[in-house]
Design a protein around this motif. Structure first.
Motif, PDB file in Angstrom:
ATOM      1  N   GLN A   1      -0.748   6.702 -19.983  1.00  0.00           N
ATOM      2  CA  GLN A   1      -0.050   6.413 -18.723  1.00  0.00           C
ATOM      3  C   GLN A   1       1.028   7.466 -18.442  1.00  0.00           C
ATOM      4  O   GLN A   1       1.271   7.822 -17.299  1.00  0.00           O
ATOM      5  N   ARG A   2       1.632   8.002 -19.511  1.00  0.00           N
ATOM      6  CA  ARG A   2       2.593   9.098 -19.320  1.00  0.00           C
ATOM      7  C   ARG A   2       1.889  10.325 -18.741  1.00  0.00           C
ATOM      8  O   ARG A   2       2.421  11.019 -17.877  1.00  0.00           O
ATOM      9  N   VAL A   3       0.695  10.601 -19.262  1.00  0.00           N
ATOM     10  CA  VAL A   3      -0.067  11.755 -18.761  1.00  0.00           C
ATOM     11  C   VAL A   3      -0.392  11.539 -17.279  1.00  0.00           C
ATOM     12  O   VAL A   3      -0.263  12.447 -16.454  1.00  0.00           O
ATOM     13  N   SER A   4      -0.757  10.310 -16.951  1.00  0.00           N
ATOM     14  CA  SER A   4      -1.082   9.982 -15.567  1.00  0.00           C
ATOM     15  C   SER A   4       0.142  10.216 -14.667  1.00  0.00           C
ATOM     16  O   SER A   4       0.031  10.773 -13.568  1.00  0.00           O
ATOM     17  N   LEU A   5       1.305   9.804 -15.181  1.00  0.00           N
ATOM     18  CA  LEU A   5       2.555  10.028 -14.432  1.00  0.00           C
ATOM     19  C   LEU A   5       2.825  11.528 -14.308  1.00  0.00           C
ATOM     20  O   LEU A   5       3.228  12.021 -13.249  1.00  0.00           O
ATOM     21  N   GLY A   6       2.574  12.252 -15.414  1.00  0.00           N
ATOM     22  CA  GLY A   6       2.762  13.710 -15.408  1.00  0.00           C
ATOM     23  C   GLY A   6       1.880  14.383 -14.375  1.00  0.00           C
ATOM     24  O   GLY A   6       2.297  15.313 -13.689  1.00  0.00           O
ATOM     25  N   ARG A   7       0.649  13.915 -14.261  1.00  0.00           N
ATOM     26  CA  ARG A   7      -0.285  14.490 -13.290  1.00  0.00           C
ATOM     27  C   ARG A   7       0.257  14.332 -11.866  1.00  0.00           C
ATOM     28  O   ARG A   7       0.201  15.257 -11.062  1.00  0.00           O
ATOM     29  N   THR A   8       0.812  13.146 -11.610  1.00  0.00           N
ATOM     30  CA  THR A   8       1.375  12.918 -10.265  1.00  0.00           C
ATOM     31  C   THR A   8       2.624  13.781 -10.059  1.00  0.00           C
ATOM     32  O   THR A   8       2.799  14.369  -8.995  1.00  0.00           O
ATOM     33  N   LEU A   9       3.465  13.870 -11.083  1.00  0.00           N
ATOM     34  CA  LEU A   9       4.690  14.676 -10.946  1.00  0.00           C
ATOM     35  C   LEU A   9       4.357  16.146 -10.746  1.00  0.00           C
ATOM     36  O   LEU A   9       5.024  16.852  -9.986  1.00  0.00           O
TER      37      LEU A   9
ATOM     38  N   SER B   1       1.628  -2.489 -16.357  1.00  0.00           N
ATOM     39  CA  SER B   1       1.264  -3.896 -16.583  1.00  0.00           C
ATOM     40  C   SER B   1       0.331  -4.091 -17.769  1.00  0.00           C
ATOM     41  O   SER B   1       0.322  -5.145 -18.385  1.00  0.00           O
ATOM     42  N   ALA B   2      -0.467  -3.057 -18.092  1.00  0.00           N
ATOM     43  CA  ALA B   2      -1.436  -3.239 -19.180  1.00  0.00           C
ATOM     44  C   ALA B   2      -0.837  -2.849 -20.538  1.00  0.00           C
ATOM     45  O   ALA B   2      -1.545  -2.849 -21.542  1.00  0.00           O
ATOM     46  N   LEU B   3       0.442  -2.502 -20.552  1.00  0.00           N
ATOM     47  CA  LEU B   3       1.033  -1.988 -21.794  1.00  0.00           C
ATOM     48  C   LEU B   3       1.832  -3.065 -22.531  1.00  0.00           C
ATOM     49  O   LEU B   3       2.285  -4.038 -21.918  1.00  0.00           O
ATOM     50  N   ASP B   4       2.032  -2.857 -23.813  1.00  0.00           N
ATOM     51  CA  ASP B   4       2.805  -3.835 -24.580  1.00  0.00           C
ATOM     52  C   ASP B   4       4.301  -3.725 -24.215  1.00  0.00           C
ATOM     53  O   ASP B   4       4.726  -2.753 -23.581  1.00  0.00           O
ATOM     54  N   TYR B   5       5.059  -4.712 -24.633  1.00  0.00           N
ATOM     55  CA  TYR B   5       6.464  -4.831 -24.222  1.00  0.00           C
ATOM     56  C   TYR B   5       7.274  -3.573 -24.521  1.00  0.00           C
ATOM     57  O   TYR B   5       7.986  -3.047 -23.656  1.00  0.00           O
ATOM     58  N   PHE B   6       7.149  -3.063 -25.744  1.00  0.00           N
ATOM     59  CA  PHE B   6       7.994  -1.924 -26.144  1.00  0.00           C
ATOM     60  C   PHE B   6       7.597  -0.642 -25.419  1.00  0.00           C
ATOM     61  O   PHE B   6       8.451   0.131 -24.981  1.00  0.00           O
ATOM     62  N   THR B   7       6.288  -0.427 -25.282  1.00  0.00           N
ATOM     63  CA  THR B   7       5.817   0.758 -24.551  1.00  0.00           C
ATOM     64  C   THR B   7       6.282   0.682 -23.107  1.00  0.00           C
ATOM     65  O   THR B   7       6.706   1.671 -22.519  1.00  0.00           O
TER      66      THR B   7
END
Lengths: 232, 252
Positions: A130-138, A152-158
């Motif tokens: 998901q970070r990579v996905s955000l990076g792609r948009t940025l 929404s699909a990630l665990d609490y800490f992530t």
């Protein structure tokens, strides 16, 4: 100081007999962080898909000043399986040659993805993808980022880690962000304004004037949370 | 040697053992089923004379030539049909019809039109390998994950960029599976073509051996076909693992 805004006037969408989005008017100012909350099927994803041009509105207009870019971060990372992390982030450069691939190291640092450049999507955890996905948009350098329940699909800490990353990015890059979530706490932790949606329409727009970093245990935070939950 | 290869060798060894036992007991006459030793000797004879390699080379050349022609036709056509519904609507009926006609059914016509030279064999190979490759390319392009296409759309990709940067790379694994199937089909069709009319090639070697009453040579030919086919498949898989490092499933 805001210089421009994204405004929607009377946009609506139906799928067959089902009216997914009632005629909607809204303005999203430059540098604003708007969160949209609502139950499943309330029309928030439809609104986002209309804003980023993935769906055509049945009526109304979306006004964005010429030259301003808008790009989404989807609920799932949607990475190209055949490209590694670096290539996925710089995907937009395959279309727009003016984008500087030299920004990659900076983005990797910003998203805490250093050392993963050569990894393929199937080697990444959900949070990393998901970070990579955000990076792609940025990397595409949009003026407005639309985020459709990206954590929404990630665990609490992530999720917590990514929320902090997003707030840091918002502070550094001052993008305009429209963030869809069904998690009221997440909306209050992140947004400057919360739009409450129900049955395909925006019921209420609630300004969030709490200083950052916000704590869910604060009484003002709890008060706003109660207010939103009652409205929902 | 990996455990998998060792396990895979177990059944062929058992078959070999059974073959040896059956022939040693004289259950079948040597004319019907030669002993493994006779086959081994026939192999040695064909190898030493260079005949086996010569026929194999002719067959392999035909397969690769036919396969290459097939790739040049099936992949672009599969991409066009998979991408454009309009183009597909013009082609589907004819292609569907041709798909159901086995290449061997067209052999008399092919020989009539193309003679018994190389052209007829290549035509049979192309006909046999075209459809697995075309259908896999078509389905890879047509069934491209819409969510990935939406990513391209939101990044401003043009239609050409969507095809070149997303649809084709996403379809590559499917196209390669089609190639793997097509190569197998080519190999099988070739033997059929060579059994009908040829003066060289591994199919011809088998037919010639039958006429000369040499079942041992027939078996050498059959074994050569199987071994070469398996080897081509293994090399193909190894190559794919190298070319597509993101793909985990390149194994049998």
């Amino acid at each position: 100081m805001k210089e421009w805004s994204l405004s929607v006037q009377g946009i609506c969408k139906s799928y067959g007999a089902k009216q997914a989005l009632q005629p909607t008017n809204e303005v999203f100012d430059e540098h604003s962080f708007t969160c949209i909350v609502g139950r499943s099927g309330c029309g928030k994803t439809t609104l986002l898909r209309l804003l980023c041009g993935l769906e055509k509105s049945d009526a109304g207009v979306i006004e964005l000043p010429r030259g301003k870019r808008i790009a989404p971060v989807f609920q799932e990372p949607r990475l190209m399986p055949w490209l590694n992390v670096g290539e996925n982030i710089t995907l937009a450069a395959q279309h727009d040659k003016s984008l500087d691939t030299g920004r990659l190291p900076e983005l990797l640092r910003l998203l805490e993805l250093e050392g993963t450049e050569k990894l393929y999507p199937n080697q990444l955890s959900g949070g990393m993808a998901q970070r990579v996905s955000l990076g792609r948009t940025l990397f595409y350098n949009p003026d407005i980022i639309l985020m459709d329940e990206p954590f929404s699909a990630l665990d609490y800490f992530t999720r917590q880690g990514l929320q902090q990353t997003l707030l840091r990015l918002y502070a550094e890059e001052r993008k305009t962000i429209i963030f869809v979530t069904h998690d009221v706490e997440e909306a209050l932790l992140l947004g400057d304004r919360v739009l409450i949606m129900d049955s395909g329409r925006v019921r209420e727009a609630l300004p969030v004037k709490l200083p950052r970093p916000r704590q869910a245990a604060d009484s003002d935070f709890q008060l706003l949370r109660q207010k939103i939950l009652q409205a929902l | 040697m990996s455990k998998k290869i060792l396990r895979g060798l177990l059944l062929p060894l058992l078959v070999l053992l059974a073959w040896q036992l059956v022939t040693a007991k004289g259950v079948f006459s040597a004319y019907l089923l030669p002993t493994p030793m006779q086959v081994w000797e026939a192999f040695g004879e064909l190898w030493a004379s260079g005949l086996l390699l010569q026929h194999l080379f002719v067959s392999l050349r035909r397969v690769f030539l036919g396969f290459t022609i097939s790739c040049c036709l099936a992949v672009p056509l599969g991409i066009l049909c998979g991408q454009s519904r309009r183009f597909d609507s013009y082609c589907w009926l004819l292609l569907e019809f041709l798909r159901h006609v086995p290449p061997l059914a067209a052999v008399p016509l092919i020989i009539l039109w193309a003679g018994i030279g190389e052209a007829s064999k290549l035509t049979i190979i192309v006909l046999a390998s075209f459809f697995p490759l075309f259908l896999n390319t078509y389905s890879g392009i047509h069934n491209c994950d819409k969510r990935l296409l939406e990513v391209g759309q939101t990044l401003g990709f043009t239609l050409r960029e969507q095809i070149m940067r997303i649809r084709i790379p996403a379809a590559l694994t499917s196209i390669v599976v089609g190639m793997q199937l097509a190569l197998g089909y080519s190999w099988r069709a070739l033997i059929g073509a060579e059994l009908i009319a040829a003066s060289a090639g591994i199919g011809y070697l088998i037919l010639d051996a039958e006429e000369m009453s040499r079942p041992d040579v027939v078996i050498v030919g059959m074994l050569a076909i199987g071994i070469i086919g398996t080897a081509i498949d293994c090399i193909f898989l190894l190559l794919m693992r190298r070319v597509f490092p993101w793909q985990q499933g390149w194994q049998r």
